[in-house]
Design a protein around this motif. Structure first.
Motif, short mmCIF file in Angstrom:
data_model
loop_
_atom_site.label_atom_id
_atom_site.label_comp_id
_atom_site.label_asym_id
_atom_site.label_seq_id
_atom_site.Cartn_x
_atom_site.Cartn_y
_atom_site.Cartn_z
N VAL A 1 9.70 19.78 17.88
CA VAL A 1 9.13 21.00 17.37
C VAL A 1 9.19 21.18 15.85
N GLU A 2 10.03 20.60 15.29
CA GLU A 2 10.09 20.38 13.60
C GLU A 2 9.04 19.51 13.16
N ARG A 3 8.48 18.50 13.80
CA ARG A 3 7.51 17.73 13.49
C ARG A 3 6.09 18.36 13.79
N MET A 4 6.06 19.19 14.85
CA MET A 4 4.80 19.88 15.00
C MET A 4 4.70 20.88 13.84
N VAL A 5 5.85 21.59 13.44
CA VAL A 5 5.69 22.67 12.59
C VAL A 5 5.38 22.15 11.10
N ASN A 6 5.89 20.76 10.71
CA ASN A 6 5.53 20.20 9.74
C ASN A 6 3.92 19.74 9.44
N GLN A 7 3.51 19.44 10.77
CA GLN A 7 2.22 19.01 10.79
C GLN A 7 1.34 20.11 10.40
N THR B 1 2.34 22.66 8.77
CA THR B 1 2.35 23.04 7.21
C THR B 1 1.69 22.25 6.26
N TYR B 2 1.73 20.98 6.77
CA TYR B 2 0.88 19.75 5.69
C TYR B 2 -0.26 19.41 6.49
N ASP B 3 -0.89 20.29 7.00
CA ASP B 3 -2.22 19.88 7.88
C ASP B 3 -3.26 19.23 6.70
N ASP B 4 -3.46 19.57 5.62
CA ASP B 4 -4.37 19.36 4.83
C ASP B 4 -4.14 17.92 4.44
N VAL B 5 -2.59 17.40 3.98
CA VAL B 5 -2.29 16.24 3.77
C VAL B 5 -2.69 15.31 5.01
N ALA B 6 -2.27 15.57 6.07
CA ALA B 6 -2.58 14.93 7.28
C ALA B 6 -4.06 14.58 7.55
N GLN B 7 -4.90 15.42 7.17
CA GLN B 7 -6.11 15.24 7.47
C GLN B 7 -6.77 14.40 6.19
N LYS C 1 5.81 11.66 10.17
CA LYS C 1 5.47 12.56 10.77
C LYS C 1 6.47 14.00 10.47
N ASN C 2 7.29 13.68 9.56
CA ASN C 2 8.15 14.60 9.34
C ASN C 2 8.52 14.53 7.68
N PRO C 3 7.65 15.07 6.76
CA PRO C 3 8.23 14.73 5.50
C PRO C 3 9.25 15.66 4.69
N SER C 4 9.44 16.77 5.45
CA SER C 4 10.59 17.77 4.95
C SER C 4 11.97 17.06 4.93
N PHE C 5 12.18 16.06 5.95
CA PHE C 5 13.99 16.11 6.20
C PHE C 5 13.74 14.59 6.85
N PRO C 6 14.74 13.72 6.29
CA PRO C 6 14.85 12.47 6.80
C PRO C 6 15.21 12.25 8.22
N GLU C 7 15.05 11.26 9.01
CA GLU C 7 15.13 11.05 10.32
C GLU C 7 16.64 10.59 10.28
N TYR C 8 17.15 9.95 9.54
CA TYR C 8 18.61 9.39 9.53
C TYR C 8 19.23 9.47 8.24
N ILE C 9 20.43 9.98 8.00
CA ILE C 9 21.28 9.84 6.72
C ILE C 9 22.30 9.15 6.60
N PHE C 10 22.63 8.02 5.86
CA PHE C 10 24.02 7.47 5.82
C PHE C 10 24.22 7.52 4.36
N SER C 11 25.54 7.79 4.11
CA SER C 11 26.13 7.93 2.75
C SER C 11 27.29 6.71 2.74
N SER C 12 27.39 6.13 1.49
CA SER C 12 28.49 5.15 1.23
C SER C 12 29.27 5.41 -0.20
N ASP C 13 30.28 4.84 -0.38
CA ASP C 13 30.95 5.12 -1.68
C ASP C 13 30.42 4.31 -2.99
N SER C 14 29.79 3.26 -2.75
CA SER C 14 29.13 2.43 -3.85
C SER C 14 27.60 2.57 -3.31
N GLY C 15 26.80 2.47 -4.85
CA GLY C 15 25.48 2.77 -4.70
C GLY C 15 24.90 1.33 -3.89
N ILE C 16 23.69 1.74 -3.11
CA ILE C 16 23.11 0.51 -2.35
C ILE C 16 22.00 -0.09 -3.27
#
Length: 685
Positions: free
Chosen positions: A285-291, A293-299, A370-385
């Motif tokens: 549903v979030e992807r559909m809403v984003n699609q 919202t950003y319909d002009d960009v997708a086109q 398909k979902n520009p507003s939020f990442p699909e996966y998030i991982f954090s670490s103590d040291s920079g990647i």
């Protein structure tokens, strides 16, 4: 009191009740024989509990007026009046309440259809009766008459049968053609009753009770003396001191992690299992809403082509599409980009910092177009990647290299924030930042393995054996002709600092390594102490090295000395040198052509070259981010779509579409088919 059976009268739908008070049922009928039923005098039966009332009380009339208003109809409905701009009370209220409705198929007896049906039924019944009458008459005649001659009997029978049947038929037809009119009978009415509209009762609400056991109670009593209060305060102070000491021993990172863990625990407790069931549906549903919202960009991504390219002379443009960013990675630079080899809309972004004085945490984010507003996966670490790579055969495995020298493998199938495998000081981690990691083909025992290069001069092969990472040093980068004599005449070799490497697409053992000194070494996995070749490539650190995906002899390098160089690995001098007037952060070959590549510079520009069109300068120089604020760090081509992604030092990733001039394919010639494939691309180069 006995009530007789209700007899339905033919004319209407009313009923008659026989009420009698005598002992015998027949006594009532005998008295009124010959007289009309309604004229008979009938005695009213008194119930035993009836009140004794005087004549005056009996004559008194009680009037009850039943209105047709609905008691449940709301009287305070308001509607918004657009004319007056306020909410106004509605005067008219709908009082209609339907208690029962039924669609019937009854036909009145007086109607034409009713008469027809009645006539039809009686006709059938009459014909059956007449047939019975004729049969009985013939039988009687046969019995009474004496036997005569056979011929006389036949004649007599025929003469008697025919007239009787005909006469019977005529009589029945005449009777049935004139329908009988029902006789109206006046009904007795025992009570003085005037009919008015009435309403049914509303059913009373039911009470629903439930019973429970009361909570257990105990009586407690105690005396609070001054010394007891004093002891309680002393115990509380001791506890507080202990917790303070524990917090002091903890590192700030551990504190943060502890707080985060507590928050996660509370949030997980508050969330029920029901929420986890709808995550997949919610994501769709979030992807559909984003699609939407950003319909002009997708086109634009799907269909827009810059028509002005036809009028430009071999030049192209980049059309900005989506911008990917996350609040948690706001102040972290984009240090690595990589497209997923299986899902072409998914890419991984590594976040860290290139400022060595301001090193903090790191993040690994995976975005989908398909979902520009939020990442699909998030991982954090103590040291920079600082770098990452995704496995070709197992696209859910992501290997990363950290600033503290560790390497780690994240498994996207397991939603834990911690990596599935991680190196440590015991297992031979690097002592300097890891600048690049690359997955390799599985070894002889089908174990997963990858290579890493670091500023400590080691190129290490890591193998995943069971549940741990096993390391092997492939080569140590020694700077040639730089040995110095130490104490007691010992030869000390200065180590080279590796910054980038790339493996040959066809020759499995061969790979290139770029260093901070500006040199590029051609190495082999077989030789750990000797280089196959050395190129004096740049005056500053080599930022990226990349083999051409089509031509096996050609590779490209870029550096902070503002230059991009294209080499033939069999020749020690570069074939092409391009000066881009700013430090070059990254370069990438296009997957669809052997002659197209892109480079990004720290002044915020993206440069696209096509050597088959112009060997001397870029066919597109376009600023992608604001020059003063952001520096572009990395660029990557999508494997199938005509787009590139560009990362900057503010943590933003911008997606851009290449115009038709930047992705020209071979044109069709008359009478010839277009030849495609690696051979054509090699020839073109």
């Amino acid at each position: 009191m006995r009530v007789g059976a209700a007899e339905k009268l033919r004319g209407g739908g009313s009923y008659k009740l026989n009420v009698c008070s005598g002992e015998d049922e027949d006594s009532g009928t005998e008295v009124g024989e010959g007289a009309d039923e309604w004229a008979q005098s009938k005695a009213a039966v008194r119930p035993p509990d009836q009140l004794e009332l005087t004549d005056a009380e009996l004559k008194e009339e009680f009037t009850r007026i039943l209105t047709a208003n609905n008691p449940h109809a709301p009287q305070n409905i308001v509607r918004y009046s657009f004319k007056e701009g306020t909410y106004k009370l509605i005067g008219f209220v709908n009082q209609l309440a339907v208690h029962y409705s039924h669609v019937g198929n009854l036909i009145p007896k007086d109607s034409d259809e009713g008469r027809r049906q009645h006539y039809r039924d009686e006709l059938v019944a009459g014909s059956q009766e007449s047939a019975k009458v004729v049969i009985s008459e013939t039988e009687i005649l046969e019995e009474d008459e004496e036997p005569k001659d056979a011929e006389a009997e036949a004649e007599a029978g025929s003469q008697t049968d025919i007239p009787a049947a005909e006469a019977a038929e005529k009589v029945t037809e005449e009777e049935l053609m004139a329908p009988k009119q029902p006789r109206e009978r006046k009904l007795t009415n025992q009570f003085n009753f005037s009919e008015r509209a009435s309403q049914t009762f509303n059913n009373p609400l039911r009470d629903r009770e439930c019973q429970m056991e009361p909570p257990p109670r105990t009586n407690f009593s105690a005396t609070a003396n001054q010394w007891e209060i004093y002891d309680a305060y002393v115990e509380e102070l001791k506890k507080q001191e202990k917790t303070k000491e524990k917090e002091k021993t903890k590192t700030p990172v551990a504190k943060k992690m502890g707080k985060m863990a507590m928050r996660k625990m509370t949030s997980m407790e508050s969330q029920s299992d029901d929420i986890t069931k709808v995550t997949q549906a919610a994501k769709i549903v979030e992807r559909m809403v984003n699609q939407n919202t950003y319909d002009d960009v997708a086109q634009d991504f799907k269909y827009y082509e810059d028509a002005a390219d036809e009028y430009r002379d071999q030049e192209g443009t980049l059309l900005p599409l989506w911008k990917f960013q996350n609040d948690k990675a706001k102040r972290l630079a984009v240090t690595a980009l990589c497209w997923n080899p299986k899902y072409k809309d998914l890419f991984a972004v590594g976040h860290g910092s290139y400022d060595f004085m301001k090193q903090s945490r790191g993040m690994l984010l995976l975005y989908s177009m398909k979902n520009p507003s939020f990442p699909e996966y998030i991982f954090s670490s103590d040291s920079g990647i600082m770098c990452l790579d995704m496995h070709v055969d197992h696209p859910y495995l992501v290997v990363v290299g950290h600033y503290d020298g560790n390497v780690a493998i994240y498994n996207l199938k397991k939603p834990h924030s911690q990596p599935a495998f991680r190196s440590s000081a015991k297992s031979g981690k690097h002592t300097d930042p890891v600048w690049q990691v690359k997955w390799q083909k599985d070894d002889m025992d089908n174990n997963l393995n990858f290579f890493s290069v670091s500023s400590d001069g080691r190129i290490v092969s890591w193998t995943l054996v069971k549940s741990e990472l096993v390391h092997t040093d492939v080569i140590k980068l020694k700077v040639e002709s730089s040995s110095t004599e130490g104490l007691e005449g010992l030869q000390l070799h200065t180590m080279g600092c590796g910054t980038a490497f790339d493996f040959h697409k066809e020759i499995d053992y061969m790979f290139l390594v770029g260093t901070e000194e500006g040199k590029i070494y051609k190495c082999s996995k077989s030789y750990s102490s000797q280089f196959l070749d050395t190129y004096d490539a740049h005056n500053m650190a080599v930022d990226a090295v990349s083999w051409n995906p089509y031509h096996t002899k050609v590779f490209m390098s870029c550096s902070s000395d503002w230059t991009v160089k294209i080499w033939d690995h069999t020749i020690k001098t570069p074939m092409f040198i391009y000066d881009l007037n700013s430090a070059v952060g990254d370069v990438a070959w296009a997957p669809y052509s052997s002659t197209v590549f892109a480079a990004v510079t720290t002044n915020g520009k993206t440069h696209v070259f096509d050597l088959s069109i112009n060997k001397y300068e870029a066919i597109c120089n376009q600023p992608v981010v604001a020059k003063k604020k952001n520096k572009i760090t990395h660029v990557q081509f999508n494997p199938i779509h005509p787009i590139i992604i560009v990362g900057d030092d503010r943590g933003h990733v911008t997606c851009l579409k290449l115009s038709p001039n930047l992705r020209k394919m071979p044109k069709e010639k008359k009478g010839q088919e277009v030849q495609k494939g690696p051979a054509v691309e090699i020839a073109k180069f």
